[in-house]
Design a protein around this motif. Structure first.
Motif, PDB file in Angstrom:
ATOM      1  N   ARG A 105       0.163   5.157  -9.285  1.00 49.41           N
ATOM      2  CA  ARG A 105      -0.101   3.722  -9.132  1.00 49.41           C
ATOM      3  C   ARG A 105       1.219   3.004  -8.909  1.00 49.41           C
ATOM      4  O   ARG A 105       2.202   3.220  -9.639  1.00 49.41           O
ATOM      5  CB  ARG A 105      -0.808   3.158 -10.353  1.00 49.41           C
ATOM      6  CG  ARG A 105      -1.095   1.660 -10.213  1.00 49.41           C
ATOM      7  CD  ARG A 105      -1.980   1.122 -11.290  1.00 49.41           C
ATOM      8  NE  ARG A 105      -2.183  -0.329 -11.147  1.00 49.41           N
ATOM      9  CZ  ARG A 105      -3.045  -0.893 -10.327  1.00 49.41           C
ATOM     10  NH1 ARG A 105      -3.817  -0.122  -9.563  1.00 49.41           N
ATOM     11  NH2 ARG A 105      -3.176  -2.203 -10.263  1.00 49.41           N
TER      12      ARG A 105
ATOM     13  N   ASP B  15      -2.972  -4.482   3.871  1.00 51.12           N
ATOM     14  CA  ASP B  15      -3.314  -4.318   2.467  1.00 51.12           C
ATOM     15  C   ASP B  15      -2.797  -2.979   1.947  1.00 51.12           C
ATOM     16  O   ASP B  15      -2.678  -1.996   2.690  1.00 51.12           O
ATOM     17  CB  ASP B  15      -4.826  -4.395   2.268  1.00 51.12           C
ATOM     18  CG  ASP B  15      -5.375  -5.775   2.579  1.00 51.12           C
ATOM     19  OD1 ASP B  15      -4.609  -6.755   2.451  1.00 51.12           O
ATOM     20  OD2 ASP B  15      -6.550  -5.876   2.963  1.00 51.12           O
ATOM     21  N   ILE B  16      -2.522  -2.953   0.657  1.00 51.32           N
ATOM     22  CA  ILE B  16      -1.980  -1.756   0.018  1.00 51.32           C
ATOM     23  C   ILE B  16      -3.015  -1.178  -0.939  1.00 51.32           C
ATOM     24  O   ILE B  16      -3.645  -1.904  -1.708  1.00 51.32           O
ATOM     25  CB  ILE B  16      -0.692  -2.088  -0.755  1.00 51.32           C
ATOM     26  CG1 ILE B  16       0.365  -2.629   0.205  1.00 51.32           C
ATOM     27  CG2 ILE B  16      -0.169  -0.862  -1.489  1.00 51.32           C
ATOM     28  CD1 ILE B  16       1.598  -3.137  -0.504  1.00 51.32           C
ATOM     29  N   ARG B  17      -3.174   0.120  -0.883  1.00 51.38           N
ATOM     30  CA  ARG B  17      -3.998   0.831  -1.879  1.00 51.38           C
ATOM     31  C   ARG B  17      -3.055   1.205  -3.024  1.00 51.38           C
ATOM     32  O   ARG B  17      -2.279   2.144  -2.933  1.00 51.38           O
ATOM     33  CB  ARG B  17      -4.629   2.061  -1.240  1.00 51.38           C
ATOM     34  CG  ARG B  17      -5.604   2.789  -2.143  1.00 51.38           C
ATOM     35  CD  ARG B  17      -6.159   4.035  -1.466  1.00 51.38           C
ATOM     36  NE  ARG B  17      -6.975   3.712  -0.307  1.00 51.38           N
ATOM     37  CZ  ARG B  17      -6.593   3.861   0.959  1.00 51.38           C
ATOM     38  NH1 ARG B  17      -5.360   4.292   1.228  1.00 51.38           N
ATOM     39  NH2 ARG B  17      -7.393   3.568   1.959  1.00 51.38           N
ATOM     40  N   LYS B  18      -3.128   0.478  -4.117  1.00 49.11           N
ATOM     41  CA  LYS B  18      -2.128   0.620  -5.179  1.00 49.11           C
ATOM     42  C   LYS B  18      -2.328   1.879  -6.016  1.00 49.11           C
ATOM     43  O   LYS B  18      -1.357   2.440  -6.538  1.00 49.11           O
ATOM     44  CB  LYS B  18      -2.143  -0.613  -6.078  1.00 49.11           C
ATOM     45  CG  LYS B  18      -1.857  -1.914  -5.329  1.00 49.11           C
ATOM     46  CD  LYS B  18      -1.680  -3.089  -6.249  1.00 49.11           C
ATOM     47  CE  LYS B  18      -0.386  -2.998  -7.014  1.00 49.11           C
ATOM     48  NZ  LYS B  18      -0.009  -4.268  -7.664  1.00 49.11           N
ATOM     49  N   SER B  19      -3.544   2.334  -6.195  1.00 43.70           N
ATOM     50  CA  SER B  19      -3.819   3.548  -6.971  1.00 43.70           C
ATOM     51  C   SER B  19      -4.352   4.622  -6.039  1.00 43.70           C
ATOM     52  O   SER B  19      -5.274   4.357  -5.250  1.00 43.70           O
ATOM     53  CB  SER B  19      -4.838   3.264  -8.077  1.00 43.70           C
ATOM     54  OG  SER B  19      -4.320   2.329  -9.000  1.00 43.70           O
ATOM     55  N   ARG B  20      -3.786   5.838  -6.153  1.00 45.23           N
ATOM     56  CA  ARG B  20      -4.138   6.883  -5.196  1.00 45.23           C
ATOM     57  C   ARG B  20      -4.130   8.245  -5.884  1.00 45.23           C
ATOM     58  O   ARG B  20      -3.282   8.518  -6.732  1.00 45.23           O
ATOM     59  CB  ARG B  20      -3.132   6.893  -4.046  1.00 45.23           C
ATOM     60  CG  ARG B  20      -2.966   5.552  -3.365  1.00 45.23           C
ATOM     61  CD  ARG B  20      -1.807   5.548  -2.397  1.00 45.23           C
ATOM     62  NE  ARG B  20      -0.512   5.739  -3.049  1.00 45.23           N
ATOM     63  CZ  ARG B  20       0.219   4.757  -3.558  1.00 45.23           C
ATOM     64  NH1 ARG B  20      -0.233   3.505  -3.539  1.00 45.23           N
ATOM     65  NH2 ARG B  20       1.387   5.001  -4.109  1.00 45.23           N
TER      66      ARG B  20
ATOM     67  N   ARG C  14      -3.166  10.503  -0.649  1.00 46.91           N
ATOM     68  CA  ARG C  14      -3.710   9.373   0.087  1.00 46.91           C
ATOM     69  C   ARG C  14      -2.582   8.428   0.475  1.00 46.91           C
ATOM     70  O   ARG C  14      -1.646   8.197  -0.293  1.00 46.91           O
ATOM     71  CB  ARG C  14      -4.726   8.602  -0.783  1.00 46.91           C
ATOM     72  CG  ARG C  14      -6.040   9.323  -0.999  1.00 46.91           C
ATOM     73  CD  ARG C  14      -6.848   9.457   0.274  1.00 46.91           C
ATOM     74  NE  ARG C  14      -7.187   8.185   0.867  1.00 46.91           N
ATOM     75  CZ  ARG C  14      -8.276   7.493   0.570  1.00 46.91           C
ATOM     76  NH1 ARG C  14      -9.129   7.948  -0.339  1.00 46.91           N
ATOM     77  NH2 ARG C  14      -8.529   6.354   1.170  1.00 46.91           N
TER      78      ARG C  14
ATOM     79  N   ALA D  97      -0.810   4.872   1.078  1.00 44.78           N
ATOM     80  CA  ALA D  97      -0.906   3.538   0.479  1.00 44.78           C
ATOM     81  C   ALA D  97      -1.382   2.512   1.502  1.00 44.78           C
ATOM     82  O   ALA D  97      -2.007   1.510   1.151  1.00 44.78           O
ATOM     83  CB  ALA D  97       0.441   3.115  -0.090  1.00 44.78           C
TER      84      ALA D  97
ATOM     85  N   SER E 140      -6.130   4.078   6.264  1.00 42.26           N
ATOM     86  CA  SER E 140      -7.201   4.772   5.554  1.00 42.26           C
ATOM     87  C   SER E 140      -7.029   6.276   5.463  1.00 42.26           C
ATOM     88  O   SER E 140      -7.878   6.967   4.903  1.00 42.26           O
ATOM     89  CB  SER E 140      -8.532   4.468   6.259  1.00 42.26           C
ATOM     90  OG  SER E 140      -8.495   4.913   7.611  1.00 42.26           O
TER      91      SER E 140
ATOM     92  N   HIS F 257      -4.706  10.116   5.102  1.00 50.89           N
ATOM     93  CA  HIS F 257      -4.040  10.881   4.061  1.00 50.89           C
ATOM     94  C   HIS F 257      -2.892  11.664   4.674  1.00 50.89           C
ATOM     95  O   HIS F 257      -2.826  11.883   5.886  1.00 50.89           O
ATOM     96  CB  HIS F 257      -5.029  11.845   3.390  1.00 50.89           C
ATOM     97  CG  HIS F 257      -5.681  12.786   4.364  1.00 50.89           C
ATOM     98  ND1 HIS F 257      -6.835  12.459   5.040  1.00 50.89           N
ATOM     99  CD2 HIS F 257      -5.316  14.025   4.805  1.00 50.89           C
ATOM    100  CE1 HIS F 257      -7.173  13.461   5.840  1.00 50.89           C
ATOM    101  NE2 HIS F 257      -6.267  14.411   5.726  1.00 50.89           N
TER     102      HIS F 257
END
Length: 742
Positions: A668, A693-698, A723, A725, A728, A730
């Motif tokens: 995270r 946008d950022i994917r904070k937890s992966r 994944r 950040a 979409s 990986h």
């Protein structure tokens, strides 16, 4: 044309770069829908208004439409109404007319709007028992937005007690002086006996032109309203119609049109204080009988050149464009070569704008074809004659798209603005022509490609932080070599190369090492080339307090750094350019990790771990050097993150000297920064695509296998998946290693 009541709407359209002012009196940059108006300013921004909602947007080449404020529309839905008239030549103020509703009354009101000041309405003149005022309408504004000119309506009671009459008068508004009635012609004092219509205001705001009582007028702050007369001579009874339509920047020269006799055809005129009203005639010479028609549409900034259109006044005679100068008189601009499917009917060639220096005229030719018509934008200059935009630039937009209408031209004639056959806006210069709307779409796609390459670099950095060398010989050294692979999806990209590691056991429980990873093959997005640069460099240090069974705590720190050159070509859409430039891609990362190994059963090992990682990837700023008539400069784009990791590793022996390993965990971001995709397009100015946008937890996971050939040699392979950040997809990193202890 005879009896023509058309009034050209005035909206100054401007372009960025050295405050290049497009001198068209065009309706707007383009109409993107029935409820949206767009205007291009010299502040490097396209401003638009969703008229029913009053929402103001900034258009940028990559980000498209972005809200920046709202105009106070003055009334709630469904009675809300806005009509935008134009954008000041200073580029910061929109002006138009809104519908205002209060408890006491409802009326139309002229207004100005700027991001800093919001909506400023001009108000209304106070009504009296003899007259009632019914709102105002904006027509034109001075260059700095300090003066607004327009019209207002008034109902005046009949002095004889009959029915009331409705009149239109012109106004001049300033913040300090408020709303001022500029009066009317043919009246000896203040009052309402006829109507006055405003057409334009000078750039300095001190002169207003239009027509009153059917005569052209000039109104100045110093001298009030002046009747400019007619081309038919004295007309004290106001039976001959004349109109002032354009005014020079300093207010000293005016152009318009006038009849030669009551109900007759019109000629273009030019007026100055020294010459009075001068008939510009026709390209065929003077026309004292007014058998032809002529109407001006543009005036050079110094007042010495006039552009417009005319026809001979014969049945079915076509409209033609003209340019008048003091030295050369009026000249017909000719016509484009006829299209193959054209009917015998002559085409209409209508001028729309002229450069401020008077050297270039732009407009549209309409050829008549079976079942309809075909429009082509043109540009005219003395050296080249009349040309299509495609012929002038030597470029076509492709995909069956063509330049249909030319609306505006900049001060020296080097830039032309108009509309394409697909309804998009075009911008052209001698070196090429672009679809402005499609250019925005292409830049947005380029942003996605740039992030894909940074995802790839981030995946390689993560793999470099995990590298180790732990097979030692009598000298306490470890040497490992092998192959490496890293990929990123959405869109796909990979790099493959060779890896070399050197480890040194400096104490029984402490080892340090260096790693080099050089890519030799890659498959990046089609518009991006990675080449040259240094190998990725990594360093690590491990302290473990494991016992004889391999249980116990451990601390690991590592860092990695990389740099490579990048050549990026802008993705192209129909009507866009594949501009190309060189940049540099850099990356650096560091990690600190603690773990505790446990041996719950023979040949089984579990090792929970936690860590803190820092990553920074950046593509440096660059400017396109080839492939574009309107080159783009890109700001540096980068992203960085401080990330906490938590997971567990496990291993088990599956055969003699052979082990399987696996890990899984979650990470995270505790702190992150992602830059937007920013830059500047030559002429159009700055664009800004917001950061994704950022994917904070992966999640992340790995699997591997190793085989000890003997006590000093080991071969192993590992696959790591994480994944991204951003976007979409990986990332995947794989390593095949042969290690030997020395």
């Amino acid at each position: 044309m005879p009896g023509q009541t058309h009034r050209v709407r005035h909206a100054a359209v401007l372009l960025a770069a050295s405050s290049i002012c497009l001198t068209a009196h065009a309706q707007s940059l383009s109409d993107l829908g029935s409820s949206e108006r767009w205007f291009l300013s010299n502040g490097s921004t396209v401003l638009g208004v969703h008229e029913p909602l009053g929402a103001v947007f900034r258009w940028t080449a990559s980000g498209g439409r972005q809200p920046i404020g709202s105009i106070d529309a003055g009334a709630p839905e469904p009675r809300r109404s806005l009509v935008m008239q134009g954008l000041t030549t200073g580029g910061g103020t929109l002006y138009g007319t809104r519908f205002v509703q209060t408890n006491a009354a409802s009326y139309n009101e002229a207004f100005l709007w700027s991001p800093g000041s919001g909506t400023v309405g001009v108000g209304a003149l106070p009504s009296t028992a003899e007259r009632s005022f019914h709102g105002t309408q904006a027509i034109d504004a001075s260059a700095d937005g300090g003066v607004l000119a327009g019209r207002f309506l008034a109902t005046v009671a009949s002095p004889t007690g009959g029915a009331s009459e409705l009149f239109t008068h012109g106004f001049r508004w300033t913040r300090s002086g408020g709303l001022v009635d500029i009066g009317e012609l043919g009246s000896t004092g203040p009052g309402f006996s006829t109507s006055t219509y405003v057409s334009a205001v000078s750039a300095d705001g001190n002169a207003i032109v239009g027509d009153s009582h059917g005569h052209a007028f000039l109104w100045t702050t110093a001298g009030g309203m002046r009747d400019l007369g007619t081309l038919g001579g004295a007309d004290s009874e106001f039976k001959i119609i004349s109109r002032s339509m354009r005014v020079s920047a300093d207010g000293s020269v005016i152009v318009g049109d006038s009849q030669g006799s009551p109900g007759g055809r019109t000629h273009a005129f030019r007026w100055s204080a020294s010459t009075g009203m001068v008939d510009l005639g026709t390209p065929k010479g003077q026309d004292p009988g007014f058998s032809a028609n002529a109407q001006p549409v543009a005036l050079s900034s110094n007042g010495n050149a006039v552009a417009g259109f005319w026809n001979e006044g014969l049945p079915n005679s076509a409209v033609r464009s003209f340019r008048w100068t003091q030295d050369g008189g009026m000249k017909d601009l000719g016509q484009l070569a006829r299209v193959a499917q054209a009917t015998p009917e002559a085409p209409n060639v209508v001028a729309a704008a002229m450069s401020a220096n008077g050297a270039v005229v732009v407009g549209t030719q309409t050829d008549f074809v079976s079942g309809g018509s075909l429009q082509r934008a043109y540009r005219w200059s003395e050296p080249t004659g009349i040309q299509t935009i495609e012929a002038w630039t030597g470029k076509s937009l492709g995909g069956g798209v063509a330049a249909n209408f030319a609306y505006a031209v900049n001060g020296d004639g080097s830039l032309v603005l108009g509309m394409l056959s697909n309804g998009h806006t075009f911008l052209a210069r001698a070196a090429g022509v672009i679809d402005v709307d499609a250019t925005g779409a292409a830049l947005a796609r380029n942003a996605a490609q740039a992030h894909a390459v940074m995802n790839l670099r981030e995946t390689r950095l993560r793999a470099a932080l995990a590298q180790d060398c732990a097979v030692f010989g009598e000298s306490g050294l470890c040497l490992a070599a092998g192959g490496s692979y890293a990929s990123a999806s959405d869109p796909g990209a990979f790099e493959a190369g060779a890896n070399l590691r050197l480890g040194w056991r400096i104490a029984p429980h402490v080892r340090v090492g260096l790693a080099l990873d050089q890519a030799f093959a890659d498959d990046t997005p089609s518009n991006i080339e990675l080449h040259g640069g240094w190998p990725m460099v990594g360093a690590f240090a491990v302290f473990d307090a494991h016992d004889a069974q391999g249980a116990g705590p451990a601390l690991r720190v590592a860092t990695a750094w990389h740099r490579s050159d990048v050549r990026q070509t802008r993705l192209s859409e129909t009507g866009t350019e594949a501009g190309r430039g060189d940049s540099r891609l850099t990356g650096r990362a560091a990690i600190a990790e603690v773990s505790y190994a446990m041996v719950p059963a023979p040949n089984w090992r579990a090792e929970p771990f936690a860590g803190l990682r820092y990553t920074r990837v950046e593509r440096k700023a660059y400017t396109e050097q080839a492939g574009a008539a309107f080159p783009t400069s890109y700001a540096a784009i980068g992203r960085s993150a401080t990330t906490a990791l938590l997971g567990v590793r496990g291993s088990t022996a599956v055969a003699a000297n052979t082990s399987l390993t696996a890990s899984a965990g979650v990470e995270r971001d505790l702190h992150e920064r992602v830059d937007g995709y920013d830059g500047s397009i030559d002429v159009l100015g700055r664009f800004a695509l917001p950061a994704p946008d950022i994917r904070k937890s992966r999640p992340f996971a790995s699997v591997g296998v190793s085989h000890d050939i003997d006590a000093r040699r080991r071969i192993g392979a590992e696959l790591v998946v994480n994944r991204h950040a951003i976007q979409s997809g990986h990332g995947v990193a794989a390593m095949l290693t042969y290690a030997i202890g020395l």
